[in-house]
Design an enzyme around this catalytic site. Structure first.
Site, PDB file in Angstrom:
ATOM      1  N   HIS A 272       0.809  -1.216   0.000  1.00  0.00           N
ATOM      2  CA  HIS A 272       0.000   0.000   0.000  1.00  0.00           C
ATOM      3  C   HIS A 272       0.838   1.260   0.000  1.00  0.00           C
ATOM      4  O   HIS A 272       0.406   2.313  -0.438  1.00  0.00           O
ATOM      5  CB  HIS A 272      -1.042  -0.064   1.117  1.00  0.00           C
ATOM      6  CG  HIS A 272      -2.117  -1.036   0.768  1.00  0.00           C
ATOM      7  ND1 HIS A 272      -2.077  -2.352   1.175  1.00  0.00           N
ATOM      8  CD2 HIS A 272      -3.177  -0.924  -0.041  1.00  0.00           C
ATOM      9  CE1 HIS A 272      -3.104  -2.995   0.640  1.00  0.00           C
ATOM     10  NE2 HIS A 272      -3.787  -2.148  -0.094  1.00  0.00           N
TER      11      HIS A 272
ATOM     12  N   GLU B  10     -10.490 -10.924  -6.538  1.00  0.00           N
ATOM     13  CA  GLU B  10      -9.061 -10.812  -6.233  1.00  0.00           C
ATOM     14  C   GLU B  10      -8.525 -12.069  -5.547  1.00  0.00           C
ATOM     15  O   GLU B  10      -7.395 -12.102  -5.086  1.00  0.00           O
ATOM     16  CB  GLU B  10      -8.795  -9.561  -5.390  1.00  0.00           C
ATOM     17  CG  GLU B  10      -9.649  -9.411  -4.156  1.00  0.00           C
ATOM     18  CD  GLU B  10      -9.423  -8.083  -3.427  1.00  0.00           C
ATOM     19  OE1 GLU B  10      -8.396  -7.431  -3.640  1.00  0.00           O
ATOM     20  OE2 GLU B  10     -10.301  -7.719  -2.615  1.00  0.00           O
TER      21      GLU B  10
ATOM     22  N   ASN C 282      -3.832  -6.756  -7.776  1.00  0.00           N
ATOM     23  CA  ASN C 282      -2.750  -6.734  -6.782  1.00  0.00           C
ATOM     24  C   ASN C 282      -2.826  -7.992  -5.924  1.00  0.00           C
ATOM     25  O   ASN C 282      -1.837  -8.694  -5.718  1.00  0.00           O
ATOM     26  CB  ASN C 282      -2.861  -5.513  -5.863  1.00  0.00           C
ATOM     27  CG  ASN C 282      -2.896  -4.215  -6.639  1.00  0.00           C
ATOM     28  OD1 ASN C 282      -2.469  -4.175  -7.773  1.00  0.00           O
ATOM     29  ND2 ASN C 282      -3.411  -3.172  -6.020  1.00  0.00           N
ATOM     30  N   ASP C 283      -4.022  -8.261  -5.420  1.00  0.00           N
ATOM     31  CA  ASP C 283      -4.180  -9.467  -4.603  1.00  0.00           C
ATOM     32  C   ASP C 283      -4.301 -10.717  -5.468  1.00  0.00           C
ATOM     33  O   ASP C 283      -3.765 -11.770  -5.121  1.00  0.00           O
ATOM     34  CB  ASP C 283      -5.405  -9.334  -3.688  1.00  0.00           C
ATOM     35  CG  ASP C 283      -5.058  -8.535  -2.442  1.00  0.00           C
ATOM     36  OD1 ASP C 283      -4.018  -8.831  -1.831  1.00  0.00           O
ATOM     37  OD2 ASP C 283      -5.803  -7.606  -2.098  1.00  0.00           O
TER      38      ASP C 283
ATOM     39  N   CYS D 247      -9.265  -2.667 -10.919  1.00  0.00           N
ATOM     40  CA  CYS D 247      -8.754  -1.565 -10.100  1.00  0.00           C
ATOM     41  C   CYS D 247      -7.415  -1.886  -9.457  1.00  0.00           C
ATOM     42  O   CYS D 247      -6.930  -1.145  -8.611  1.00  0.00           O
ATOM     43  CB  CYS D 247      -9.774  -1.147  -9.051  1.00  0.00           C
ATOM     44  SG  CYS D 247     -10.204  -2.472  -7.914  1.00  0.00           S
TER      45      CYS D 247
ATOM     46  N   ARG E 214     -11.045   3.527  -1.588  1.00  0.00           N
ATOM     47  CA  ARG E 214     -10.538   2.719  -0.470  1.00  0.00           C
ATOM     48  C   ARG E 214     -10.967   3.440   0.801  1.00  0.00           C
ATOM     49  O   ARG E 214     -10.451   4.515   1.113  1.00  0.00           O
ATOM     50  CB  ARG E 214      -9.013   2.631  -0.523  1.00  0.00           C
ATOM     51  CG  ARG E 214      -8.458   1.721  -1.613  1.00  0.00           C
ATOM     52  CD  ARG E 214      -6.945   1.558  -1.462  1.00  0.00           C
ATOM     53  NE  ARG E 214      -6.412   0.489  -2.287  1.00  0.00           N
ATOM     54  CZ  ARG E 214      -5.888   0.665  -3.501  1.00  0.00           C
ATOM     55  NH1 ARG E 214      -5.823   1.859  -4.026  1.00  0.00           N
ATOM     56  NH2 ARG E 214      -5.419  -0.358  -4.179  1.00  0.00           N
TER      57      ARG E 214
ATOM     58  N   ARG F 153       2.838  -9.820  -1.594  1.00  0.00           N
ATOM     59  CA  ARG F 153       3.088  -8.597  -2.360  1.00  0.00           C
ATOM     60  C   ARG F 153       3.976  -7.602  -1.624  1.00  0.00           C
ATOM     61  O   ARG F 153       4.451  -6.638  -2.222  1.00  0.00           O
ATOM     62  CB  ARG F 153       1.747  -7.952  -2.750  1.00  0.00           C
ATOM     63  CG  ARG F 153       0.914  -7.485  -1.596  1.00  0.00           C
ATOM     64  CD  ARG F 153      -0.541  -7.254  -2.019  1.00  0.00           C
ATOM     65  NE  ARG F 153      -0.895  -5.859  -2.139  1.00  0.00           N
ATOM     66  CZ  ARG F 153      -2.133  -5.398  -2.273  1.00  0.00           C
ATOM     67  NH1 ARG F 153      -3.145  -6.237  -2.343  1.00  0.00           N
ATOM     68  NH2 ARG F 153      -2.381  -4.129  -2.369  1.00  0.00           N
TER      69      ARG F 153
ATOM     70  N   ARG G  87     -15.688   0.898  -1.783  1.00  0.00           N
ATOM     71  CA  ARG G  87     -15.335  -0.450  -1.319  1.00  0.00           C
ATOM     72  C   ARG G  87     -15.450  -0.494   0.199  1.00  0.00           C
ATOM     73  O   ARG G  87     -14.910   0.371   0.888  1.00  0.00           O
ATOM     74  CB  ARG G  87     -13.913  -0.798  -1.739  1.00  0.00           C
ATOM     75  CG  ARG G  87     -13.504  -2.174  -1.232  1.00  0.00           C
ATOM     76  CD  ARG G  87     -12.140  -2.568  -1.707  1.00  0.00           C
ATOM     77  NE  ARG G  87     -11.102  -1.891  -0.969  1.00  0.00           N
ATOM     78  CZ  ARG G  87      -9.801  -2.055  -1.199  1.00  0.00           C
ATOM     79  NH1 ARG G  87      -9.403  -2.840  -2.167  1.00  0.00           N
ATOM     80  NH2 ARG G  87      -8.912  -1.408  -0.486  1.00  0.00           N
TER      81      ARG G  87
HETATM   82  C1  PEP Z   1      -6.221  -5.229  -5.440  1.00  0.00           C
HETATM   83  O1  PEP Z   1      -6.016  -6.143  -4.637  1.00  0.00           O
HETATM   84  O2  PEP Z   1      -5.910  -5.282  -6.648  1.00  0.00           O
HETATM   85  C2  PEP Z   1      -6.830  -3.970  -4.978  1.00  0.00           C
HETATM   86  C3  PEP Z   1      -7.139  -3.006  -5.819  1.00  0.00           C
HETATM   87  O3  PEP Z   1      -7.050  -3.838  -3.636  1.00  0.00           O
HETATM   88  P1  PEP Z   1      -5.922  -3.438  -2.570  1.00  0.00           P
HETATM   89  O4  PEP Z   1      -4.675  -3.068  -3.364  1.00  0.00           O
HETATM   90  O5  PEP Z   1      -6.456  -2.290  -1.794  1.00  0.00           O
HETATM   91  O6  PEP Z   1      -5.758  -4.679  -1.801  1.00  0.00           O
HETATM   92 MG    MG Z   2      -7.005  -6.141  -2.739  1.00  0.00          MG
END
Ligand code: PEP
Ligand code: MG
Length: 575
Positions: free
Chosen positions: A189, A431, A454-455, A502, A296, A465, A332
């Protein structure tokens, strides 16, 4: 010249001196004092300085983030007047003749522990505030700078072992050219925040980052993850030229940032923003966002010492939705857990927090967290284009359970005569690989999907990650991830549902042609990436993008995928 390599976390080139971000050392010696009256006067002088600092911090926070976020500093100032705390310090100094540092830390710790034992969530959460305010006075007594970057006076590149999201927020952006951390991954993050701020950044560059002397000349390339230490003049000139060329491309893209993203053959997609607060909302609108694909909501829960109540959430969401007028905003629900901790919730320690009681799992287990947020969202959506999205869904039953709570909240609000969103689209983040594989069933339960690469990448590749040693594996360019993205889009479209994405992949120039070719409807990204993303989409026809996507899906590595796009789509080959 020395070259370090890390993970490219936020595009852009920064050139300037190194500045180490070091957290303050607040250790002190406990001793007796000869003159308790003088010691008490020293303590009172420190209190006065703390009051002045808090007034300044309040003013800064209010200007940057609004009165609600700044209120915590007013509460801190009040604690400095607390007679119980001050009496305990005075007694320790005058009767036991101990130094002010020891008297203050003892009194604050006793006070904080007493608060923690109270059977009142609000009061027990104040313990963190007591410790925080005591640390401020302690810093003053010890002569330690208020912020780790308080001595930063010239624009510099920040070096650190790691930066928490709150460290990143506290940085004085006007003096930060970029940053490089020894640890961390590209979709941690902190890296996401850097992208949102448009700061070039590298993460996970290894421990040698910490050995670079303060003031050393650096060139940081956030596009390829290279950090040059002590570059010669020729190299600096070369990077300055690249920096200038990228600035020209971006300037051109920015001129058309407010026009829609339509391919050369007339296929329109939505380009929207990932944001975390009302300032981000304004910046996103300015950057050309057609709405918000990911709000977020964690911003309201982090950086504070107790849960935000429904009213506070309602006001915060409404302020954000109001920035966008009729345009869509996807809110979200809370995604706490993983690398986002809320100390005041006192969640049990988990061996694998990314596989633990995170996001929707936590919300379903703790209705006192979930319900106020759903009520606030339903109220904020009245007469607006607000959509709701649940994170970290793994199973159909979770969606059903979450929707049931939502409907209960709606019924409650209607009973109370409150205005609520009449029809609010409800979606989920895809995700978790299980959700991607069950996309056909899940599509029947919701109005839309937003793919969280991302997840999805970290879970598909089983690579944390935030762990620099394995994070490079967890990229959305992995063919395995792209195949899941393809299947999720197809499953949703088969049922007439729209799909956004996203994760950070949506704003990656080299990924955009592939995602366009796979039929993605909505691209949601950090606001600074929007103008270039639109420009890349405009340079292609849908058919060209489909051909690139088909070819990419036949490849066997992320490098091969990126090389293909670089070669086939010159407009995507920037930075
Ligand atoms: C993701 O996981 O791609 C996402 C957008 O959520 P976050 O990065 O907040 O976990
Ligand atoms: Mg995520």
């Amino acid at each position: 010249m020395k070259t370090l390599r890390g993970i490219a976390a936020s595009r852009g080139i920064a050139i300037g001196p190194a500045f180490h971000f070091r957290r303050a050392d607040l250790s002190f010696e406990r001793c007796t004092v000869e003159d308790p009256t003088a010691e008490w006067a020293r303590f009172q002088a420190a209190l006065e300085t703390a009051r002045e600092q808090l007034a300044d911090v309040y003013a800064k926070a209010e200007a940057e983030s609004g009165a609600a976020q700044a209120a915590i500093f007013q509460a801190h100032a009040l604690m400095l007047e607390d007679p119980e705390l001050l009496d305990a310090v005075r007694t320790a100094i005058e009767e036991q003749c101990i130094n002010a540092e020891a008297a203050l830390s003892d009194a604050a710790e006793t006070y904080a522990q007493m608060l923690e034992t109270l059977d009142d969530e609000y009061l027990s959460a104040r313990a963190a505030d007591v410790r925080d305010v005591a640390a401020r006075v302690l810093r003053i007594l010890l002569g330690v700078a208020e912020s780790p970057t308080a001595n930063l006076t010239v624009p510099s590149i920040i070096l650190a072992r790691d930066l928490t999201p709150s460290d990143t927020v506290l940085l004085d952006k006007s003096l930060v050219l970029g940053f490089c951390t020894a640890e961390g991954g590209a979709t941690s993050h902190t890296a996401i925040l850097a992208r949102g701020l448009g700061l070039p950044a590298i993460v996970g560059a290894g421990p040698s980052v910490l050995e670079i002397p303060d003031g050393a000349m650096l060139v940081l390339d956030g596009g390829d993850g290279t950090l040059l230490v002590g570059p010669d003049e020729g190299t600096v000139a070369e990077y300055r030229a690249r920096q200038a060329a990228a600035t020209v491309v971006l300037a051109r893209a920015r001129e058309k940032a407010h026009e829609p993203a339509v391919t050369r053959d007339g296929h329109r997609v939505e380009v929207v923003a990932n944001i975390g607060n009302v300032e981000g909302a304004r910046a996103a609108l300015e950057a050309g966002a057609e709405g918000v694909g990911l709000l977020r909501t964690e911003f309201l829960y982090l950086e504070r010492s107790r849960l935000p109540d429904e009213e506070e959430q309602y006001r915060a969401y409404r302020a954000i939705v109001d920035v966008f007028g009729d345009r869509p905003v996807v809110l979200r629900t809370l995604d706490i857990g993983g690398d986002k901790d809320l100390p005041y919730l006192d969640l049990p320690h988990e061996m694998n927090p990314f596989l633990g009681l995170r996001a929707i799992r936590l919300c379903l287990a703790r209705p006192e967290l979930f319900r106020p947020q759903l009520r606030a969202a339903l109220r904020a959506g009245a007469g607006r284009n607000l959509k709701l999205m649940f994170p970290m869904v793994a199973t159909v039953s979770e969606v059903r359970a979450a929707r049931a709570v939502l409907e209960e909240c709606r019924a409650e609000l209607l009973d109370e005569g409150q205005p609520v969103a009449e029809k609010m689209e409800v979606g989920i983040m895809v995700e978790i690989p299980a959700a991607a594989l069950m996309a056909d069933h899940l599509a029947a339960e919701v109005d839309f999907f937003s793919i969280g690469t991302n997840d999805l990448s970290q879970y598909t590749l089983a690579a944390d990650r935030t762990n620099a040693q394995v994070a490079p594996l967890a990229t959305g360019f992995q063919p395995a991830v792209l195949r899941l993205v393809r299947d999720v889009i197809a499953a949703a479209h088969a049922q007439g549902k729209w799909v956004g994405l996203c994760g950070e992949l949506a704003g990656e120039p080299l990924a955009i042609p592939i995602l366009l070719g796979l039929g993605l409807d909505e691209f949601s990204m950090n606001p600074p990436a929007i103008p270039l993303a639109k420009q890349i989409i405009r340079a292609l026809t849908l058919e060209e993008a489909q051909e690139v996507a088909q070819a990419a899906l036949k490849l066997d590595s992320p490098d091969a995928v990126q090389a293909l796009v670089r070669e086939r789509v010159p407009a995507a080959n920037v930075g």
